[in-house]
Design an enzyme around this catalytic site. Sequence first.
Site, PDB file in Angstrom:
ATOM      1  N   HIS A   1     -61.227  57.781  58.756  1.00  0.00           N
ATOM      2  CA  HIS A   1     -61.603  57.432  60.123  1.00  0.00           C
ATOM      3  C   HIS A   1     -61.117  58.518  61.089  1.00  0.00           C
ATOM      4  O   HIS A   1     -60.040  59.106  60.902  1.00  0.00           O
ATOM      5  CB  HIS A   1     -61.036  56.075  60.514  1.00  0.00           C
TER       6      HIS A   1
ATOM      7  N   ASP B   1     -54.550  52.033  57.403  1.00  0.00           N
ATOM      8  CA  ASP B   1     -55.110  50.810  57.980  1.00  0.00           C
ATOM      9  C   ASP B   1     -55.478  49.839  56.860  1.00  0.00           C
ATOM     10  O   ASP B   1     -56.057  50.228  55.845  1.00  0.00           O
ATOM     11  CB  ASP B   1     -56.357  51.143  58.799  1.00  0.00           C
TER      12      ASP B   1
ATOM     13  N   HIS C   1     -49.797  52.074  65.077  1.00  0.00           N
ATOM     14  CA  HIS C   1     -51.236  51.837  65.186  1.00  0.00           C
ATOM     15  C   HIS C   1     -51.499  50.626  66.092  1.00  0.00           C
ATOM     16  O   HIS C   1     -52.235  49.701  65.764  1.00  0.00           O
ATOM     17  CB  HIS C   1     -51.839  51.607  63.790  1.00  0.00           C
TER      18      HIS C   1
ATOM     19  N   HIS D   1     -56.918  57.780  55.345  1.00  0.00           N
ATOM     20  CA  HIS D   1     -58.344  57.483  55.236  1.00  0.00           C
ATOM     21  C   HIS D   1     -59.117  58.349  56.213  1.00  0.00           C
ATOM     22  O   HIS D   1     -58.528  59.070  57.020  1.00  0.00           O
ATOM     23  CB  HIS D   1     -58.626  55.994  55.446  1.00  0.00           C
TER      24      HIS D   1
ATOM     25  N   ASP E   1     -59.746  58.699  64.016  1.00  0.00           N
ATOM     26  CA  ASP E   1     -58.446  58.675  64.698  1.00  0.00           C
ATOM     27  C   ASP E   1     -57.303  59.070  63.764  1.00  0.00           C
ATOM     28  O   ASP E   1     -56.150  59.130  64.199  1.00  0.00           O
ATOM     29  CB  ASP E   1     -58.181  57.308  65.331  1.00  0.00           C
ATOM     30  N   HIS E   2     -57.629  59.376  62.509  1.00  0.00           N
ATOM     31  CA  HIS E   2     -56.612  59.813  61.556  1.00  0.00           C
ATOM     32  C   HIS E   2     -56.833  61.246  61.076  1.00  0.00           C
ATOM     33  O   HIS E   2     -55.955  61.805  60.411  1.00  0.00           O
ATOM     34  CB  HIS E   2     -56.583  58.866  60.350  1.00  0.00           C
TER      35      HIS E   2
ATOM     36  N   HIS F   1     -59.609  48.037  53.583  1.00  0.00           N
ATOM     37  CA  HIS F   1     -60.064  48.381  54.927  1.00  0.00           C
ATOM     38  C   HIS F   1     -61.595  48.505  54.871  1.00  0.00           C
ATOM     39  O   HIS F   1     -62.209  48.284  53.836  1.00  0.00           O
ATOM     40  CB  HIS F   1     -59.400  49.695  55.353  1.00  0.00           C
TER      41      HIS F   1
END
Length: 315
Positions: free
Chosen positions: A65, A212, A270, A63, A67-68, A141
Amino acid sequence: MDLLFLGTGSGVPAKHRNVSSIALKLLEERNSIWMFDCGEATQHQILHTTLKPRKIEKIFITHMHGDHIFGLPGLLSSRAFQGGETPLTIYGPVGIKQYVLSSLRFSATHIKYPIKFVEFSDNECIFQDTQFKVTVRKLKHGIPSYGFRIEESDHEGTLQADALKAAGVPFGPMFGKLKNGEKVILEDGTVIDGKDFVGPSQKGRVVTILGDTVRTNASIELAENADVLVHESTFTHKDVKLATSYNHSTNVQAAETAKQANAKKLLLTHISARYLSNDVYELQKEAQTIFPETYVMQDLKEISIPLERKGDELK
Protein backbone atom coordinates in the site's frame (compact mmCIF):
# COMPACT_ATOMS: atom_id res chain seq x y z
CA MET A 1 18.80 -1.16 20.33
CA ASP A 2 16.23 1.57 19.85
CA LEU A 3 13.02 2.07 17.88
CA LEU A 4 12.54 5.48 16.29
CA PHE A 5 9.07 6.16 14.90
CA LEU A 6 9.38 8.33 11.80
CA GLY A 7 5.71 8.12 10.87
CA THR A 8 2.78 6.90 12.97
CA GLY A 9 -0.24 7.82 10.85
CA SER A 10 -2.35 5.80 8.44
CA GLY A 11 -3.53 6.34 4.89
CA VAL A 12 -2.52 9.93 4.20
CA PRO A 13 -0.13 12.39 5.86
CA ALA A 14 -1.56 14.68 8.52
CA LYS A 15 -0.12 17.74 10.24
CA HIS A 16 0.49 15.80 13.43
CA ARG A 17 1.36 12.39 11.95
CA ASN A 18 3.26 11.34 8.86
CA VAL A 19 2.61 7.96 7.24
CA SER A 20 4.29 4.72 8.24
CA SER A 21 8.00 4.29 8.84
CA ILE A 22 10.05 2.94 11.72
CA ALA A 23 13.81 2.83 12.19
CA LEU A 24 15.35 0.07 14.29
CA LYS A 25 18.62 1.57 15.44
CA LEU A 26 21.31 -1.07 15.84
CA LEU A 27 24.22 1.31 16.18
CA GLU A 28 25.85 -0.42 19.14
CA GLU A 29 25.09 -3.89 17.84
CA ARG A 30 26.24 -3.52 14.21
CA ASN A 31 26.63 0.22 13.51
CA SER A 32 23.66 0.19 11.18
CA ILE A 33 19.96 0.97 10.89
CA TRP A 34 17.13 -1.26 9.75
CA MET A 35 14.02 0.46 8.41
CA PHE A 36 10.51 -0.94 8.45
CA ASP A 37 8.26 0.62 5.81
CA CYS A 38 9.01 3.88 4.08
CA GLY A 39 5.95 6.04 3.59
CA GLU A 40 5.88 9.31 1.72
CA ALA A 41 8.26 11.99 3.12
CA THR A 42 10.17 9.56 5.33
CA GLN A 43 13.38 11.29 4.29
CA HIS A 44 11.89 14.60 5.45
CA GLN A 45 11.22 13.06 8.86
CA ILE A 46 14.82 11.83 9.01
CA LEU A 47 15.98 15.46 8.75
CA HIS A 48 14.55 16.02 12.24
CA THR A 49 16.67 13.21 13.68
CA THR A 50 20.32 12.18 13.93
CA LEU A 51 19.82 9.25 11.55
CA LYS A 52 22.28 8.93 8.68
CA PRO A 53 20.73 7.40 5.54
CA ARG A 54 24.09 5.90 4.61
CA LYS A 55 23.84 3.71 7.71
CA ILE A 56 20.58 2.13 6.55
CA GLU A 57 21.58 -1.47 5.89
CA LYS A 58 18.18 -3.08 5.36
CA ILE A 59 14.64 -1.95 4.54
CA PHE A 60 11.72 -4.26 5.35
CA ILE A 61 8.38 -3.57 3.64
CA THR A 62 5.24 -4.98 5.27
CA HIS A 63 2.97 -4.54 2.24
CA MET A 64 2.55 -2.65 -0.99
CA HIS A 65 0.00 0.00 0.00
CA GLY A 66 1.21 3.48 -0.89
CA ASP A 67 1.39 4.85 2.64
CA HIS A 68 4.08 2.24 3.32
CA ILE A 69 6.21 2.51 0.15
CA PHE A 70 5.85 5.91 -1.54
CA GLY A 71 8.90 7.27 0.26
CA LEU A 72 11.28 4.62 -1.05
CA PRO A 73 12.44 6.16 -4.37
CA GLY A 74 13.29 9.49 -2.77
CA LEU A 75 15.10 7.95 0.16
CA LEU A 76 17.14 5.64 -2.05
CA SER A 77 18.13 8.56 -4.25
CA SER A 78 19.09 10.77 -1.31
CA ARG A 79 21.12 7.97 0.24
CA ALA A 80 23.32 8.02 -2.87
CA PHE A 81 23.74 11.80 -2.70
CA GLN A 82 24.61 11.65 0.99
CA GLY A 83 27.58 9.33 0.71
CA GLY A 84 25.84 6.00 0.86
CA GLU A 85 28.09 3.52 -0.91
CA THR A 86 27.52 0.33 1.07
CA PRO A 87 25.10 -2.33 -0.20
CA LEU A 88 21.45 -2.16 0.78
CA THR A 89 18.96 -5.01 0.97
CA ILE A 90 15.23 -4.46 0.51
CA TYR A 91 12.90 -7.17 1.80
CA GLY A 92 9.29 -7.12 0.72
CA PRO A 93 6.32 -8.87 -0.86
CA VAL A 94 6.35 -9.89 -4.49
CA GLY A 95 6.31 -6.69 -6.54
CA ILE A 96 8.66 -4.59 -4.43
CA LYS A 97 11.59 -5.12 -6.81
CA GLN A 98 9.59 -4.11 -9.87
CA TYR A 99 8.19 -1.05 -8.06
CA VAL A 100 11.60 0.22 -6.95
CA LEU A 101 13.44 -0.45 -10.20
CA SER A 102 10.65 1.07 -12.30
CA SER A 103 10.56 4.20 -10.12
CA LEU A 104 14.32 4.65 -10.43
CA ARG A 105 14.38 3.91 -14.15
CA PHE A 106 11.55 6.24 -15.17
CA SER A 107 12.95 9.05 -13.02
CA ALA A 108 16.45 8.54 -14.48
CA THR A 109 17.81 8.04 -10.99
CA HIS A 110 21.26 6.50 -10.83
CA ILE A 111 22.16 4.63 -7.67
CA LYS A 112 25.86 4.06 -7.09
CA TYR A 113 25.49 1.39 -4.44
CA PRO A 114 24.21 -2.16 -5.03
CA ILE A 115 20.63 -2.99 -4.02
CA LYS A 116 19.67 -6.57 -3.31
CA PHE A 117 16.01 -7.58 -3.29
CA VAL A 118 14.50 -10.39 -1.24
CA GLU A 119 10.86 -11.05 -2.07
CA PHE A 120 9.11 -13.36 0.38
CA SER A 121 5.80 -15.17 0.73
CA ASP A 122 4.96 -16.68 4.14
CA ASN A 123 6.53 -18.32 7.16
CA GLU A 124 10.11 -17.80 6.04
CA CYS A 125 13.40 -17.01 7.69
CA ILE A 126 14.49 -14.15 5.44
CA PHE A 127 17.71 -13.22 7.24
CA GLN A 128 20.05 -14.82 9.76
CA ASP A 129 23.62 -14.24 10.89
CA THR A 130 25.45 -14.63 14.19
CA GLN A 131 23.63 -11.62 15.68
CA PHE A 132 20.05 -11.64 14.39
CA LYS A 133 17.35 -13.77 12.84
CA VAL A 134 14.35 -12.31 11.02
CA THR A 135 11.27 -14.37 10.22
CA VAL A 136 8.16 -13.29 8.38
CA ARG A 137 4.52 -14.39 8.57
CA LYS A 138 1.56 -13.43 6.43
CA LEU A 139 -1.13 -11.45 8.23
CA LYS A 140 -4.70 -10.69 7.13
CA HIS A 141 -5.31 -7.51 5.16
CA GLY A 142 -6.88 -6.46 1.86
CA ILE A 143 -3.63 -7.28 0.04
CA PRO A 144 -0.75 -9.52 1.19
CA SER A 145 0.57 -7.95 4.39
CA TYR A 146 3.26 -9.32 6.65
CA GLY A 147 4.74 -9.12 10.11
CA PHE A 148 8.36 -9.50 11.16
CA ARG A 149 9.92 -11.14 14.20
CA ILE A 150 13.46 -9.91 14.88
CA GLU A 151 15.31 -12.21 17.29
CA GLU A 152 18.67 -11.26 18.74
CA SER A 153 21.13 -14.02 19.58
CA ASP A 154 21.87 -14.61 23.26
CA HIS A 155 24.77 -12.64 24.74
CA GLU A 156 27.64 -14.38 26.46
CA GLY A 157 27.94 -13.87 30.21
CA THR A 158 30.04 -10.97 31.52
CA LEU A 159 33.49 -11.66 32.91
CA GLN A 160 33.64 -10.63 36.58
CA ALA A 161 36.81 -8.54 36.34
CA ASP A 162 36.69 -7.12 39.87
CA ALA A 163 36.29 -10.57 41.38
CA LEU A 164 39.26 -11.85 39.37
CA LYS A 165 41.46 -8.99 40.56
CA ALA A 166 40.40 -9.72 44.14
CA ALA A 167 41.40 -13.35 43.58
CA GLY A 168 44.89 -12.22 42.54
CA VAL A 169 44.59 -12.71 38.80
CA PRO A 170 46.76 -10.16 36.96
CA PHE A 171 45.10 -8.31 34.11
CA GLY A 172 46.27 -9.65 30.77
CA PRO A 173 46.12 -12.82 28.66
CA MET A 174 44.69 -14.84 31.57
CA PHE A 175 41.51 -12.80 31.42
CA GLY A 176 40.91 -13.94 27.86
CA LYS A 177 41.35 -17.60 28.77
CA LEU A 178 39.05 -17.28 31.74
CA LYS A 179 36.45 -15.53 29.60
CA ASN A 180 36.48 -18.64 27.41
CA GLY A 181 35.76 -20.80 30.46
CA GLU A 182 39.29 -22.20 30.68
CA LYS A 183 41.35 -22.79 33.82
CA VAL A 184 44.55 -20.90 34.64
CA ILE A 185 47.24 -21.44 37.30
CA LEU A 186 48.61 -18.47 39.23
CA GLU A 187 52.23 -18.16 40.30
CA ASP A 188 51.38 -19.44 43.78
CA GLY A 189 49.80 -22.57 42.33
CA THR A 190 46.19 -21.45 42.77
CA VAL A 191 43.90 -22.83 40.10
CA ILE A 192 41.27 -20.41 38.82
CA ASP A 193 38.34 -21.78 36.85
CA GLY A 194 36.88 -19.34 34.35
CA LYS A 195 33.42 -20.88 34.70
CA ASP A 196 33.31 -19.54 38.25
CA PHE A 197 33.91 -15.97 37.12
CA VAL A 198 31.58 -15.60 34.14
CA GLY A 199 27.99 -14.56 34.68
CA PRO A 200 25.12 -16.37 32.97
CA SER A 201 24.39 -15.69 29.33
CA GLN A 202 21.83 -12.98 28.65
CA LYS A 203 18.72 -13.71 26.61
CA GLY A 204 18.65 -11.83 23.33
CA ARG A 205 15.90 -9.34 22.69
CA VAL A 206 12.87 -9.96 20.49
CA VAL A 207 11.10 -7.22 18.54
CA THR A 208 7.92 -7.85 16.56
CA ILE A 209 6.76 -5.34 13.96
CA LEU A 210 3.46 -6.02 12.24
CA GLY A 211 2.01 -4.63 9.05
CA ASP A 212 -1.64 -3.71 8.61
CA THR A 213 -3.92 -6.54 9.69
CA VAL A 214 -7.13 -7.60 11.29
CA ARG A 215 -6.77 -9.83 14.31
CA THR A 216 -5.08 -13.11 13.38
CA ASN A 217 -3.23 -15.97 15.07
CA ALA A 218 -0.12 -15.20 13.03
CA SER A 219 0.25 -11.93 14.97
CA ILE A 220 0.21 -13.78 18.26
CA GLU A 221 2.78 -16.31 17.07
CA LEU A 222 5.11 -13.59 15.81
CA ALA A 223 4.83 -11.68 19.09
CA GLU A 224 5.28 -14.62 21.47
CA ASN A 225 7.31 -13.44 24.50
CA ALA A 226 8.50 -10.39 22.55
CA ASP A 227 10.20 -7.57 24.41
CA VAL A 228 8.32 -5.12 22.19
CA LEU A 229 5.32 -5.58 19.91
CA VAL A 230 4.60 -2.83 17.39
CA HIS A 231 0.98 -3.17 16.31
CA GLU A 232 -1.30 -1.04 14.17
CA SER A 233 -4.23 0.65 15.91
CA THR A 234 -5.97 2.42 13.08
CA PHE A 235 -9.27 2.64 14.95
CA THR A 236 -10.61 2.76 18.49
CA HIS A 237 -12.79 -0.11 19.61
CA LYS A 238 -15.98 1.89 19.24
CA ASP A 239 -15.22 1.85 15.51
CA VAL A 240 -14.61 -1.91 15.40
CA LYS A 241 -17.03 -2.44 12.51
CA LEU A 242 -15.19 0.19 10.50
CA ALA A 243 -11.87 -1.46 11.35
CA THR A 244 -13.12 -4.83 10.15
CA SER A 245 -14.49 -3.41 6.92
CA TYR A 246 -11.12 -1.82 6.13
CA ASN A 247 -9.09 -4.87 7.26
CA HIS A 248 -7.52 -3.06 10.19
CA SER A 249 -7.26 -3.50 13.95
CA THR A 250 -8.54 -1.57 16.94
CA ASN A 251 -6.61 -0.62 20.04
CA VAL A 252 -8.42 -3.31 22.05
CA GLN A 253 -7.64 -6.02 19.50
CA ALA A 254 -3.97 -5.04 19.56
CA ALA A 255 -3.95 -5.17 23.37
CA GLU A 256 -5.58 -8.60 23.33
CA THR A 257 -2.93 -9.83 20.91
CA ALA A 258 -0.13 -8.54 23.15
CA LYS A 259 -1.69 -10.18 26.18
CA GLN A 260 -2.16 -13.54 24.46
CA ALA A 261 1.39 -13.43 23.12
CA ASN A 262 2.83 -12.62 26.56
CA ALA A 263 4.67 -9.63 25.12
CA LYS A 264 6.34 -7.20 27.52
CA LYS A 265 5.42 -3.92 25.86
CA LEU A 266 2.91 -2.86 23.21
CA LEU A 267 3.53 0.16 20.99
CA LEU A 268 0.53 1.34 18.97
CA THR A 269 1.00 3.06 15.63
CA HIS A 270 -0.78 3.62 12.28
CA ILE A 271 -3.34 5.88 13.97
CA SER A 272 -6.16 7.30 11.86
CA ALA A 273 -6.04 11.07 11.35
CA ARG A 274 -9.62 11.26 12.64
CA TYR A 275 -8.29 10.90 16.19
CA LEU A 276 -6.82 14.00 17.79
CA SER A 277 -4.99 14.42 21.11
CA ASN A 278 -7.86 13.68 23.47
CA ASP A 279 -9.00 10.76 21.35
CA VAL A 280 -5.50 9.32 21.32
CA TYR A 281 -5.29 9.56 25.10
CA GLU A 282 -8.54 7.63 25.41
CA LEU A 283 -7.32 5.14 22.81
CA GLN A 284 -4.25 4.41 24.92
CA LYS A 285 -6.17 4.38 28.20
CA GLU A 286 -8.72 1.89 26.87
CA ALA A 287 -6.02 -0.47 25.62
CA GLN A 288 -4.21 -0.26 28.97
CA THR A 289 -7.22 -1.75 30.73
CA ILE A 290 -6.40 -4.98 28.89
CA PHE A 291 -2.63 -4.67 28.55
CA PRO A 292 -1.14 -2.11 30.97
CA GLU A 293 2.17 -1.73 29.14
CA THR A 294 0.52 -0.11 26.12
CA TYR A 295 1.72 3.17 24.64
CA VAL A 296 0.55 5.15 21.62
CA MET A 297 3.48 6.37 19.56
CA GLN A 298 3.96 9.87 18.21
CA ASP A 299 6.13 10.90 15.29
CA LEU A 300 9.84 11.08 16.22
CA LYS A 301 9.26 9.21 19.48
CA GLU A 302 12.21 6.96 20.34
CA ILE A 303 11.93 3.87 22.51
CA SER A 304 14.97 2.15 24.00
CA ILE A 305 14.96 -1.64 24.25
CA PRO A 306 17.58 -2.43 26.90
CA LEU A 307 19.28 -5.76 27.28
CA GLU A 308 18.14 -7.37 30.51
CA ARG A 309 20.96 -8.06 32.96
CA LYS A 310 18.97 -9.96 35.55
CA GLY A 311 20.93 -12.76 37.18
CA ASP A 312 24.22 -11.50 35.81
CA GLU A 313 26.01 -12.05 39.09
CA LEU A 314 28.95 -14.16 40.17
CA LYS A 315 28.04 -17.84 40.31
